[in-house]
Each structure stands twice: as C-alpha cells, then as structure tokens.
Design an enzyme around this catalytic site. Structure first.
Site, PDB file in Angstrom:
ATOM      1  N   CYS A 198       6.994   8.644   3.815  1.00 39.43           N
ATOM      2  CA  CYS A 198       7.072   7.186   3.696  1.00 39.43           C
ATOM      3  C   CYS A 198       6.988   6.792   2.221  1.00 39.43           C
ATOM      4  O   CYS A 198       7.922   6.984   1.473  1.00 39.43           O
ATOM      5  CB  CYS A 198       5.970   6.541   4.518  1.00 39.43           C
ATOM      6  N   HIS A 239       0.728   7.316   1.076  1.00 41.05           N
ATOM      7  CA  HIS A 239      -0.023   8.577   1.049  1.00 41.05           C
ATOM      8  C   HIS A 239       0.199   9.326  -0.255  1.00 41.05           C
ATOM      9  O   HIS A 239       1.070   8.969  -1.072  1.00 41.05           O
ATOM     10  CB  HIS A 239       0.386   9.450   2.239  1.00 41.05           C
TER      11      HIS A 239
END
Length: 224
Positions: free
Chosen positions: A197, A181
């Site tokens: 993440c 992301h």
C-alpha cells in the site's frame, strides 16, 4: 642579536602550540598522534540512523541514494484539514501530517498497486508494532511463486514486508485493506512499486506511529 634562553623557550613553545593546532594532534609518551575529528551529524543522518532499541534491528538508511525531497522535513502546507490529520498523496509520493500554523511534517512514500485502490477519508482504527503480514489474494494471483508460500501469513521481523510499524485504515467501521507501513526496501521510496500500500522508511513509520493516535483522520487524495 642573540636571544636569551628564556626567549628561545618561549618561541619553541609557541611554534609547538601552532603545529598542534594546525595538525589537530595530542601529545603522548609516543610523540605526536593525529586525531581525526568528525563533524556534527545532520538531522537527517541522526533520524535515519540505526535503531538498536527496537525488538528487531532497524538498519541505518543510506540517504545518499534517496532524493532529498523524500526525506522527512517540515514544510509549508495549506489544507482544509485540522492539525493531526494524515494526508496521503499517492501520486506525488508524499504523506503529510498536518501541523498548526499552515505547516506539515512531510514524509516520502513508495506506492504499490494496493495503495492506488482506495481514495477518500478513513480513520486509523488499528496500529501495530512489527505487524503480522498476509499477502492479498490479488498479490498471490499476480506473483504466486513469490507470495503463495506466505498465504497463511508471516510473523513480524526483519524480513517482513510491512516493516517496523503499520497503521490500518478503516471506513465506516470496515477494514479498507489500506495500510501505511514500513518497508525492507528504502530505495523504493518515491517510486511506484509492484505491491503493497503506502510504504515508508522504517525510521519514518516509527516516527509517524508515535505521533498519530487511534481514531486519527486519514485523507487519501484522488489523482488531480
């Protein structure tokens, strides 16, 4: 020897032309006016420029604060994966998109704790622009003052931690909770961070999003 009027005029014209060329000036009714010329932008400057066409503003990235190895670039890359495979190396802070001819597009990433919780192979089963974000229970437990207020989630936008795009990794049809992301903190690229993440600069994740189709293979490397 006395110069003729025509010779003097020619000399005056030549000197004036030389001065204009040296000063980078243009002639107006007001006389000489200095004009500043900007050189061509580098590919990195162009790639990391602001994106005004997005649904929400994407600010330009000041790349002078980022190690150049973590900027998007084409590199030699020999790997046993076919073109189109995404390879994440969370420990070296790189993400590769494998290309033909033993090449790959390499992006720098920042890695949160959740980014170290999975290794192996999966597929991109979902892709979202300006995605909704909900902190994990572990994040809320770890930093309740920061994350508890978002337990029901946050809509996409400028302040959303997932940034401009997100790719969702599934394995055997199940959501791994592993995300590639964007980020609101470009200075975190190339570093280990407390949460999230695999985060990329918004310009990079927009670029990756456009190149990677649903169903693409993702390989997350183990520590070696």
């Amino acid at each position: 020897m006395i110069s003729s009027p025509s010779q003097g005029a020619r000399r005056l014209f030549a000197v004036s032309t030389l001065l204009l060329g040296l000063a980078g000036c243009s002639v107006t009714d007001e006389g000489l006016r200095t004009v500043e010329f900007s050189g061509p932008q580098s590919p990195a400057m162009m790639h990391y420029a602001a994106r005004a066409s997005e649904r929400f503003p994407v600010d330009a990235v000041d790349t002078s604060h980022i190690d150049t190895q973590f900027l998007k670039q084409m590199v030699d890359y020999r790997a046993p994966y076919p073109p189109g495979t995404v390879v994440v190396d969370p420990h070296r802070r790189f993400l590769y998109l494998v290309q033909k001819g033993s090449k790959a597009i390499r992006y720098g990433v920042g890695v949160g704790r959740e980014g170290l919780a999975f290794a192996g192979t999966g597929t991109v089963q979902e892709k979202r622009e300006w995605p909704h974000w909900t902190p994990t229970p572990a994040m809320i437990a770890r930093e309740p003052k920061r994350y508890a207020k978002w337990a029901r989630g946050m809509d996409g936008g400028v302040g959303n931690p997932l940034g401009a795009r997100a790719l969702y990794l599934f394995k055997d049809g199940k959501d791994t909770r592993y995300r590639i992301h964007g980020t609101t903190e470009p200075d975190s690229i190339g570093k280990a961070v407390s949460s999230g993440c695999i985060r990329m600069m918004n310009q990079d994740v927009i670029d990756l999003y456009g190149r990677v189709p649903l169903g693409a293979k993702v390989v997350v490397l183990w520590r070696i």
